[in-house]
Design a protein around this motif. Structure first.
Motif, PDB file in Angstrom:
ATOM      1  N   GLY A 104       0.823  -1.210   0.000  1.00  0.00           N
ATOM      2  CA  GLY A 104       0.000   0.000   0.000  1.00  0.00           C
ATOM      3  C   GLY A 104       0.856   1.258   0.000  1.00  0.00           C
ATOM      4  N   VAL A 105       1.902   1.261   0.822  1.00  0.00           N
ATOM      5  CA  VAL A 105       2.823   2.405   0.877  1.00  0.00           C
ATOM      6  C   VAL A 105       3.570   2.546  -0.446  1.00  0.00           C
ATOM      7  CG1 VAL A 105       4.850   3.358   2.031  1.00  0.00           C
ATOM      8  CG2 VAL A 105       3.082   2.203   3.371  1.00  0.00           C
ATOM      9  N   VAL A 106       3.971   1.417  -1.021  1.00  0.00           N
ATOM     10  CA  VAL A 106       4.677   1.443  -2.303  1.00  0.00           C
ATOM     11  C   VAL A 106       3.808   2.096  -3.373  1.00  0.00           C
ATOM     12  CG1 VAL A 106       5.546   0.000  -4.187  1.00  0.00           C
ATOM     13  CG2 VAL A 106       6.182  -0.515  -1.825  1.00  0.00           C
ATOM     14  N   VAL A 107       2.542   1.718  -3.432  1.00  0.00           N
ATOM     15  CA  VAL A 107       1.640   2.274  -4.447  1.00  0.00           C
ATOM     16  C   VAL A 107       1.460   3.779  -4.233  1.00  0.00           C
ATOM     17  CG1 VAL A 107      -0.739   2.272  -5.293  1.00  0.00           C
ATOM     18  CG2 VAL A 107       0.462   0.113  -4.943  1.00  0.00           C
ATOM     19  N   GLU A 108       1.368   4.217  -2.987  1.00  0.00           N
ATOM     20  CA  GLU A 108       1.273   5.656  -2.711  1.00  0.00           C
ATOM     21  C   GLU A 108       2.507   6.390  -3.236  1.00  0.00           C
ATOM     22  OE1 GLU A 108       0.564   6.400   1.400  1.00  0.00           O
ATOM     23  OE2 GLU A 108      -1.329   5.299   1.450  1.00  0.00           O
ATOM     24  N   GLN A 109       3.672   5.807  -2.998  1.00  0.00           N
ATOM     25  CA  GLN A 109       4.911   6.402  -3.507  1.00  0.00           C
ATOM     26  C   GLN A 109       4.902   6.450  -5.032  1.00  0.00           C
ATOM     27  OE1 GLN A 109       8.033   7.362  -2.092  1.00  0.00           O
ATOM     28  NE2 GLN A 109       7.164   7.413  -0.037  1.00  0.00           N
ATOM     29  N   LEU A 110       4.458   5.376  -5.658  1.00  0.00           N
ATOM     30  CA  LEU A 110       4.410   5.346  -7.116  1.00  0.00           C
ATOM     31  C   LEU A 110       3.441   6.390  -7.659  1.00  0.00           C
ATOM     32  CD1 LEU A 110       4.407   1.499  -7.832  1.00  0.00           C
ATOM     33  CD2 LEU A 110       6.334   3.093  -8.012  1.00  0.00           C
ATOM     34  N   ARG A 111       2.319   6.548  -6.990  1.00  0.00           N
ATOM     35  CA  ARG A 111       1.327   7.522  -7.443  1.00  0.00           C
ATOM     36  C   ARG A 111       1.932   8.933  -7.452  1.00  0.00           C
ATOM     37  NH1 ARG A 111      -2.389   6.752  -3.653  1.00  0.00           N
ATOM     38  NH2 ARG A 111      -3.187   4.873  -4.654  1.00  0.00           N
ATOM     39  N   GLU A 112       2.670   9.267  -6.402  1.00  0.00           N
ATOM     40  CA  GLU A 112       3.290  10.587  -6.327  1.00  0.00           C
ATOM     41  C   GLU A 112       4.390  10.744  -7.370  1.00  0.00           C
ATOM     42  OE1 GLU A 112       4.389  14.428  -5.055  1.00  0.00           O
ATOM     43  OE2 GLU A 112       2.544  13.232  -4.950  1.00  0.00           O
ATOM     44  N   ARG A 113       5.166   9.691  -7.575  1.00  0.00           N
ATOM     45  CA  ARG A 113       6.250   9.776  -8.551  1.00  0.00           C
ATOM     46  C   ARG A 113       5.729   9.872  -9.977  1.00  0.00           C
ATOM     47  NH1 ARG A 113      11.548   7.293  -6.332  1.00  0.00           N
ATOM     48  NH2 ARG A 113      11.228   7.533  -4.098  1.00  0.00           N
ATOM     49  N   ILE A 114       4.620   9.215 -10.240  1.00  0.00           N
ATOM     50  CA  ILE A 114       4.000   9.340 -11.563  1.00  0.00           C
ATOM     51  C   ILE A 114       3.523  10.766 -11.784  1.00  0.00           C
ATOM     52  CG2 ILE A 114       2.022   8.638 -12.956  1.00  0.00           C
ATOM     53  CD1 ILE A 114       2.328   5.832 -11.655  1.00  0.00           C
ATOM     54  N   ARG A 115       2.939  11.355 -10.744  1.00  0.00           N
ATOM     55  CA  ARG A 115       2.477  12.748 -10.846  1.00  0.00           C
ATOM     56  C   ARG A 115       3.643  13.681 -11.168  1.00  0.00           C
ATOM     57  NH1 ARG A 115       2.388  17.250  -8.068  1.00  0.00           N
ATOM     58  NH2 ARG A 115       3.567  16.327  -6.347  1.00  0.00           N
ATOM     59  N   LEU A 116       4.746  13.511 -10.467  1.00  0.00           N
ATOM     60  CA  LEU A 116       5.911  14.351 -10.704  1.00  0.00           C
ATOM     61  C   LEU A 116       6.477  14.145 -12.108  1.00  0.00           C
ATOM     62  CD1 LEU A 116       7.733  13.983  -7.259  1.00  0.00           C
ATOM     63  CD2 LEU A 116       6.453  15.962  -8.108  1.00  0.00           C
ATOM     64  N   MET A 117       6.459  12.880 -12.551  1.00  0.00           N
ATOM     65  CA  MET A 117       6.952  12.599 -13.897  1.00  0.00           C
ATOM     66  C   MET A 117       6.079  13.272 -14.942  1.00  0.00           C
ATOM     67  SD  MET A 117       7.499   8.925 -15.811  1.00  0.00           S
ATOM     68  CE  MET A 117       9.065   8.553 -15.022  1.00  0.00           C
ATOM     69  N   GLN A 118       4.771  13.249 -14.746  1.00  0.00           N
ATOM     70  CA  GLN A 118       3.860  13.865 -15.702  1.00  0.00           C
ATOM     71  C   GLN A 118       4.030  15.378 -15.726  1.00  0.00           C
ATOM     72  OE1 GLN A 118       0.147  12.252 -14.254  1.00  0.00           O
ATOM     73  NE2 GLN A 118       0.183  10.570 -15.738  1.00  0.00           N
ATOM     74  N   GLU A 119       4.265  15.960 -14.550  1.00  0.00           N
ATOM     75  CA  GLU A 119       4.455  17.410 -14.485  1.00  0.00           C
ATOM     76  C   GLU A 119       5.738  17.833 -15.201  1.00  0.00           C
ATOM     77  OE1 GLU A 119       4.399  18.643 -10.432  1.00  0.00           O
ATOM     78  OE2 GLU A 119       2.218  18.450 -10.229  1.00  0.00           O
ATOM     79  N   GLY A 120       6.761  16.991 -15.076  1.00  0.00           N
ATOM     80  CA  GLY A 120       8.023  17.358 -15.684  1.00  0.00           C
ATOM     81  C   GLY A 120       8.254  16.700 -17.026  1.00  0.00           C
ATOM     82  N   ARG A 121       7.192  16.165 -17.613  1.00  0.00           N
ATOM     83  CA  ARG A 121       7.351  15.434 -18.870  1.00  0.00           C
ATOM     84  C   ARG A 121       7.932  16.306 -19.940  1.00  0.00           C
ATOM     85  NH1 ARG A 121       3.662  10.886 -20.941  1.00  0.00           N
ATOM     86  NH2 ARG A 121       4.282  10.297 -18.895  1.00  0.00           N
ATOM     87  N   ARG A 122       8.996  15.791 -20.528  1.00  0.00           N
ATOM     88  CA  ARG A 122       9.751  16.615 -21.401  1.00  0.00           C
ATOM     89  C   ARG A 122       9.635  16.168 -22.825  1.00  0.00           C
ATOM     90  NH1 ARG A 122      15.440  14.355 -21.686  1.00  0.00           N
ATOM     91  NH2 ARG A 122      14.622  12.588 -22.261  1.00  0.00           N
ATOM     92  N   LYS A 123       9.685  17.211 -23.571  1.00  0.00           N
ATOM     93  CA  LYS A 123      10.455  17.413 -24.738  1.00  0.00           C
ATOM     94  C   LYS A 123       9.892  16.862 -26.001  1.00  0.00           C
ATOM     95  CE  LYS A 123      14.329  16.910 -21.939  1.00  0.00           C
ATOM     96  NZ  LYS A 123      15.171  16.677 -21.192  1.00  0.00           N
ATOM     97  N   LYS A 124      10.153  17.640 -26.878  1.00  0.00           N
ATOM     98  CA  LYS A 124       9.760  17.270 -28.206  1.00  0.00           C
ATOM     99  C   LYS A 124      10.710  16.226 -28.785  1.00  0.00           C
ATOM    100  CE  LYS A 124       7.837  21.804 -28.942  1.00  0.00           C
ATOM    101  NZ  LYS A 124       7.818  23.001 -29.647  1.00  0.00           N
ATOM    102  N   SER A 125      11.857  16.080 -28.218  1.00  0.00           N
ATOM    103  CA  SER A 125      12.828  15.120 -28.756  1.00  0.00           C
ATOM    104  C   SER A 125      12.621  13.717 -28.203  1.00  0.00           C
ATOM    105  CB  SER A 125      14.254  15.563 -28.417  1.00  0.00           C
ATOM    106  OG  SER A 125      14.432  15.584 -27.012  1.00  0.00           O
ATOM    107  N   ASP A 126      11.554  13.544 -27.400  1.00  0.00           N
ATOM    108  CA  ASP A 126      11.383  12.263 -26.704  1.00  0.00           C
ATOM    109  C   ASP A 126      11.209  11.099 -27.659  1.00  0.00           C
ATOM    110  OD1 ASP A 126       9.251  10.540 -24.606  1.00  0.00           O
ATOM    111  OD2 ASP A 126      11.226  11.197 -23.977  1.00  0.00           O
ATOM    112  N   GLU A 127      10.440  11.315 -28.741  1.00  0.00           N
ATOM    113  CA  GLU A 127      10.226  10.233 -29.688  1.00  0.00           C
ATOM    114  C   GLU A 127      11.535   9.818 -30.341  1.00  0.00           C
ATOM    115  OE1 GLU A 127       7.244  11.100 -32.480  1.00  0.00           O
ATOM    116  OE2 GLU A 127       5.674  11.365 -30.971  1.00  0.00           O
ATOM    117  N   ARG A 128      12.375  10.801 -30.619  1.00  0.00           N
ATOM    118  CA  ARG A 128      13.659  10.463 -31.223  1.00  0.00           C
ATOM    119  C   ARG A 128      14.509   9.643 -30.253  1.00  0.00           C
ATOM    120  NH1 ARG A 128      16.234   8.666 -35.295  1.00  0.00           N
ATOM    121  NH2 ARG A 128      18.468   8.849 -34.980  1.00  0.00           N
ATOM    122  N   GLU A 129      14.400   9.952 -28.945  1.00  0.00           N
ATOM    123  CA  GLU A 129      15.132   9.183 -27.944  1.00  0.00           C
ATOM    124  C   GLU A 129      14.691   7.731 -27.965  1.00  0.00           C
ATOM    125  OE1 GLU A 129      15.086  10.577 -23.998  1.00  0.00           O
ATOM    126  OE2 GLU A 129      16.212  12.392 -24.415  1.00  0.00           O
ATOM    127  N   GLY A 130      13.368   7.516 -28.175  1.00  0.00           N
ATOM    128  CA  GLY A 130      12.884   6.152 -28.219  1.00  0.00           C
ATOM    129  C   GLY A 130      13.546   5.361 -29.331  1.00  0.00           C
TER     130      GLY A 130
END
Length: 278
Positions: free
Chosen positions: A240-266
């Motif tokens: 349960g604690v792990v999922v809470e941590q993941l939920r917050e980290r996903i939120r932060l990742m979405q807020e800082g989602r970068r870049k137009k070059s991301d597809e090229r990185e893939g």
């Protein structure tokens, strides 16, 4: 005559070998009636750390099905979050029913995103691998699967996880992953890591969540196999604690989602080459 510390070390290695040869107790959840929402994508080339090129695709584990095995990624599925899990010594299948499946189920039920799971394979998860610091074959496979996930599903967030020997495999895997790939990793989850609480190197240290249950003698240095305990179901109360941590980290990742070059990185990750894990 050899010093006492020598005999103590030999005795500890013998205990580890015996204990890891005993299968962990199972945890048997009710299977979910509705599978996670996923979308099939075309397979893209991905590197294998042993050879630098792919000679043949990974195939599903034919021996164990149901809750012991998760093959979503190698069956060419994608979702918003991908769990790649390395099981502990002696756990069945490729994800293990004692912790791998409960973690997947907790993520699937507790996150707002779609989730799929993939167990690390091929990876024998035998005691000798633990004594060597983690199976080299498991490391090769986990690196390969991580690249496959990043290439096949370039918009997905990755959760890399491992229990006991799987945590050893996870640590070694991280050393073969380039730093830019961390931008798509939500978290690196270690359960019962023998190197607890040693942090991971940058930039992975900020992604790391490492859990050690008290009296787990693999990660709690105050205990041994004689007065401690060690099995994967010990960590279910943490989920349960792990999922809470993941939920917050996903939120932060979405807020800082970068870049137009991301597809090229893939595309670059699809063509990346790594050396053999040794």
């Amino acid at each position: 005559m050899a010093p006492p510390s020598f005999f103590i070390r030999i005795f500890r290695i013998a205990l580890i070998t015996v204990v890891h040869a005993i299968p962990a107790p199972y945890w048997s959840p009710e299977p979910s009636e509705q599978p996670p929402t996923t979308a099939k994508l075309e397979v893209c080339p991905y590197p294998h750390p042993s050879s630098g090129v792919v000679e043949k695709p990974i195939t599903p584990n034919p021996h164990v099905l149901d809750l012991n095995t998760a093959d979503d990624l190698i069956n060419n599925l994608c979702a918003e979050i991908i769990l790649i899990f390395a099981r502990g010594t002696g756990n069945p299948g490729n994800i293990g029913v004692s912790l791998g499946y409960p973690l997947f189920e907790a993520m699937r039920d507790g996150l707002n995103q779609t989730v799929i799971a993939q167990g690390v394979l091929p990876y024998p998860a035998k005691a000798i691998g633990y004594l060597k610091g983690g199976s080299t074959e498991g490391v090769d496979s986990m690196v390969t699967l991580t690249y496959k996930a990043r290439c096949q599903c370039p918009n997905s967030g990755l959760v890399l996880a491992g229990f006991s020997q799987g945590a050893q495999v996870l640590r070694r895997t991280i050393s073969y992953l380039p730093a830019p790939l961390a931008d798509r990793v939500v978290a690196v989850l270690s359960f019962s890591d023998s190197k607890f609480p040693r942090p991971l190197p940058k930039p992975w240290d900020t992604k790391h969540i490492s859990l050690c249950q008290k009296m787990d003698w693999i990660c709690d240095e105050e205990y041994t196999a004689l007065n401690g305990r060690h099995y994967s179901a010990l960590y279910i109360p943490f989920l349960g604690v792990v999922v809470e941590q993941l939920r917050e980290r996903i939120r932060l990742m979405q807020e800082g989602r970068r870049k137009k070059s991301d597809e090229r990185e893939g595309e670059d990750f699809c063509n990346f080459r790594v050396s053999h894990a040794s």
